[in-house]
Design an enzyme around this catalytic site. Structure first.
Site, PDB file in Angstrom:
ATOM      1  N   TYR A 145       0.858  -1.195   0.000  1.00 16.82           N
ATOM      2  CA  TYR A 145       0.000   0.000   0.000  1.00 16.82           C
ATOM      3  C   TYR A 145       0.885   1.232   0.000  1.00 16.82           C
ATOM      4  O   TYR A 145       1.892   1.274   0.706  1.00 16.82           O
ATOM      5  CB  TYR A 145      -0.890   0.008   1.252  1.00 16.82           C
ATOM      6  CG  TYR A 145      -1.711   1.264   1.430  1.00 16.82           C
ATOM      7  CD1 TYR A 145      -2.768   1.558   0.571  1.00 16.82           C
ATOM      8  CD2 TYR A 145      -1.426   2.172   2.459  1.00 16.82           C
ATOM      9  CE1 TYR A 145      -3.525   2.716   0.748  1.00 16.82           C
ATOM     10  CE2 TYR A 145      -2.185   3.318   2.636  1.00 16.82           C
ATOM     11  CZ  TYR A 145      -3.242   3.589   1.776  1.00 16.82           C
ATOM     12  OH  TYR A 145      -3.981   4.728   1.947  1.00 16.82           O
ATOM     13  N   ASP A 240       9.252   2.646  -0.254  1.00 18.42           N
ATOM     14  CA  ASP A 240       8.226   3.367   0.497  1.00 18.42           C
ATOM     15  C   ASP A 240       8.377   2.946   1.956  1.00 18.42           C
ATOM     16  O   ASP A 240       7.921   1.878   2.358  1.00 18.42           O
ATOM     17  CB  ASP A 240       6.837   3.040  -0.046  1.00 18.42           C
ATOM     18  CG  ASP A 240       5.741   3.778   0.721  1.00 18.42           C
ATOM     19  OD1 ASP A 240       6.079   4.504   1.686  1.00 18.42           O
ATOM     20  OD2 ASP A 240       4.560   3.631   0.359  1.00 18.42           O
ATOM     21  N   LYS A 268       4.422   8.887   8.939  1.00 14.47           N
ATOM     22  CA  LYS A 268       4.199   8.294  10.261  1.00 14.47           C
ATOM     23  C   LYS A 268       5.230   8.760  11.311  1.00 14.47           C
ATOM     24  O   LYS A 268       5.138   9.891  11.759  1.00 14.47           O
ATOM     25  CB  LYS A 268       4.098   6.769  10.132  1.00 14.47           C
ATOM     26  CG  LYS A 268       2.921   6.401   9.183  1.00 14.47           C
ATOM     27  CD  LYS A 268       2.438   4.986   9.254  1.00 14.47           C
ATOM     28  CE  LYS A 268       1.104   4.862   8.518  1.00 14.47           C
ATOM     29  NZ  LYS A 268       1.158   4.319   7.170  1.00 14.47           N
TER      30      LYS A 268
HETATM   31  C1  LIG Z   1       0.596   4.889   5.867  1.00 15.83           C
HETATM   32  C2  LIG Z   1       1.292   4.637   4.580  1.00 15.83           C
HETATM   33  C3  LIG Z   1       1.152   5.487   3.470  1.00 15.83           C
HETATM   34  C4  LIG Z   1       0.191   6.651   3.458  1.00 15.83           C
HETATM   35  O1  LIG Z   1       0.519   7.603   4.408  1.00 15.83           O
HETATM   36  P1  LIG Z   1      -0.618   8.680   4.848  1.00 15.83           P
HETATM   37  O2  LIG Z   1       0.093   9.575   5.805  1.00 15.83           O
HETATM   38  O3  LIG Z   1      -1.724   7.876   5.447  1.00 15.83           O
HETATM   39  O4  LIG Z   1      -1.037   9.373   3.611  1.00 15.83           O
HETATM   40  C5  LIG Z   1       1.912   5.234   2.346  1.00 15.83           C
HETATM   41  N1  LIG Z   1       2.766   4.200   2.303  1.00 15.83           N
HETATM   42  C6  LIG Z   1       2.914   3.357   3.332  1.00 15.83           C
HETATM   43  C7  LIG Z   1       3.903   2.245   3.236  1.00 15.83           C
HETATM   44  C8  LIG Z   1       2.177   3.538   4.497  1.00 15.83           C
HETATM   45  O5  LIG Z   1       2.325   2.680   5.503  1.00 15.83           O
END
Ligand SMILES: *Cc1c(COP(=O)(O)O)cnc(C)c1O
Length: 432
Positions: A145, A240, A268
């Site tokens: 994701y 990511d 995060k």
């Molecule tokens: C949480 C997350 C996102 C999205 O981040 P948001 O701050 O919710 O937009 C993208 N990539 C990964 C791997 C994530 O865990």
């Protein structure tokens, strides 16, 4: 039974105001029982709901709160900063401080740009990769994701189709065509597709520690192979690390596996509980970003000083101490005790874990691909979730979500939560 009357009432009101009653879908408790808990405060590893029940929290705001809720140093830094105003739309010393701290301690990146969410970081990283390479296509993996970026809301179609289908309405077909989707843990398929589309692929994006659809831990050899293929075919590799960054070590998955990606995205933990994201790369790659280069990217609240202060206080704690080995030890102990019970009882499940992340997996086997998760097993999670809420343990409300252990979870908290979890699993298997 813990009542949820006040939460239920608040949710009724929220449904009038917000689609589905929430501002982010998983919060709606659609795949577990009852209305969502409305949380009024958090302290350490515990949260308290509007009905005044307290829970040991393993969601930790979905990851950012690696130091726990309401951490004193983080709170004080925020309060001190906010006394001087909230936003200037101009550079601040705090931005330099957070940027400097990260770049000095992270050997896989040379320059960084702050944004306000993980999604924004990924969206910008994709644009940067396209701007640098002059190519359009992106490869992503089924089970990873990357936020709600248009071109990444693509899921695997049937069988071996390389072109996926959109996983959201409102995404132009033309965008979907620019995204190739592949299974994790399959270098042969990857090379086949890279060879075929060599002239068109800008980047491969992966969660090096896939933790948004279960915890699909990959082999180090696979990630090394992925790196080698990207180099061979002139494709940029984007890690990511919105979840894994500063979670499995200060240098995230790049440091954990010692692999040099071309671009890394953060979110995060980097904001210490306030909205911050970032993307980072070599000086050369980052020089393509506006105003130095032609790839446009901007933000009214980017590097907001209050958010920078929260990130700074958090990352200073993480940089200064042996916090990661302690977190890992605590997590191993917690997971180990539960696994002892599971093995003794012969339950067909296991806990996957890395660093301070764990996932309750209702299969005995290690799972490396999204397609190996049995959707029917989510019924077990639903039962477990309800049991745990009634006993004072809060997990994210979906069986596809991982749990997080923070520095604020004490041995006693973990002992207690572990016992409740064991009994929860007994309940699941005795009633199934
Ligand atoms: C949480 C997350 C996102 C999205 O981040 P948001 O701050 O919710 O937009 C993208 N990539 C990964 C791997 C994530 O865990």
């Amino acid at each position: 039974m813990r009542d949820r009357q006040k939460s239920a009432r608040l949710f009724e009101t929220a449904k009038e105001y917000f689609p589905g009653g929430v501002n982010s879908p998983v919060r709606a408790f659609k795949s577990v029982s009852g209305p969502p808990l409305f949380i009024k405060k958090g302290n350490g590893c515990k949260i308290t709901c509007e009905d005044n029940h307290t829970y040991i929290d393993f969601c930790c705001s979905w990851g950012p709160l690696i130091l726990g809720h309401n951490h004193e140093r983080v709170r004080n830094r925020i309060v001190e900063t906010v006394k001087n105003g909230t936003s200037f739309g101009a550079p601040t010393r705090l931005g330099n401080q957070l940027g400097g701290l990260i770049l000095n301690k992270h050997q896989y990146i040379e320059q960084i740009r702050f944004v306000s969410s993980g999604t924004e970081a990924v969206m910008s990283a994709i644009r940067l990769a396209r701007g640098v390479t002059g190519k359009d296509k992106i490869i992503k993996f089924d089970g990873c994701y990357h936020g709600h970026v248009d071109s990444l809301l693509v899921s695997a179609g049937s069988g071996l189709a390389t072109f996926g289908t959109s996983s959201s309405a409102g995404i132009p077909e033309a965008f979907i065509k620019e995204t190739l989707i592949l299974p994790l843990d399959d270098l042969d398929r990857l090379e086949e597709v890279m060879k075929k589309h060599q002239e068109e692929i800008a980047a491969v994006i992966i969660e090096p520690i896939p933790a948004n659809n279960g915890l699909l831990l990959q082999d180090k050899e696979y990630l090394q192979g992925l790196r080698a293929l990207c180099t061979k075919y002139g494709v940029l590799l984007i890690f990511d690390e919105v979840i894994s960054g500063f979670r499995v070590g200060f240098e995230g998955a790049a440091g954990y596996y010692d692999i040099q990606p071309d671009i890394i995205t953060f979110g995060k933990i980097i904001g210490g509980g306030l909205p911050v994201g970032a993307f980072a790369a070599s000086r050369e790659i980052m020089s393509h970003i506006s105003p130095e280069g032609p790839v446009y990217q901007a933000g009214t609240l980017s590097a907001n000083p209050v958010a920078m202060a929260a990130g700074l206080a958090t990352l200073e704690e993480l940089a200064g101490k042996h916090i990661y080995s302690q977190l890992e030890e605590k997590t191993q102990h917690f997971v180990g005790k539960i696994m002892e019970h599971v093995e003794e009882k012969g339950y067909p499940m296991h806990l996957a874990s890395i660093g301070s992340i764990f996932w309750i997996c209702f299969s005995q086997h290690r799972i490396k691909k999204a397609s190996e998760i049995d959707p029917a097993s989510m019924e077990n999670f639903k039962k477990l979730h309800e049991y745990l809420l009634n006993k004072g343990v809060y997990l994210g409300p979906s069986g596809y979500e991982v749990g997080f252990i923070s520095a604020a979870h004490t041995d006693d908290d973990l002992e207690m939560a572990g016992q409740i979890l064991l009994r929860g699993l007994d309940h699941v298997y005795e009633t199934s």
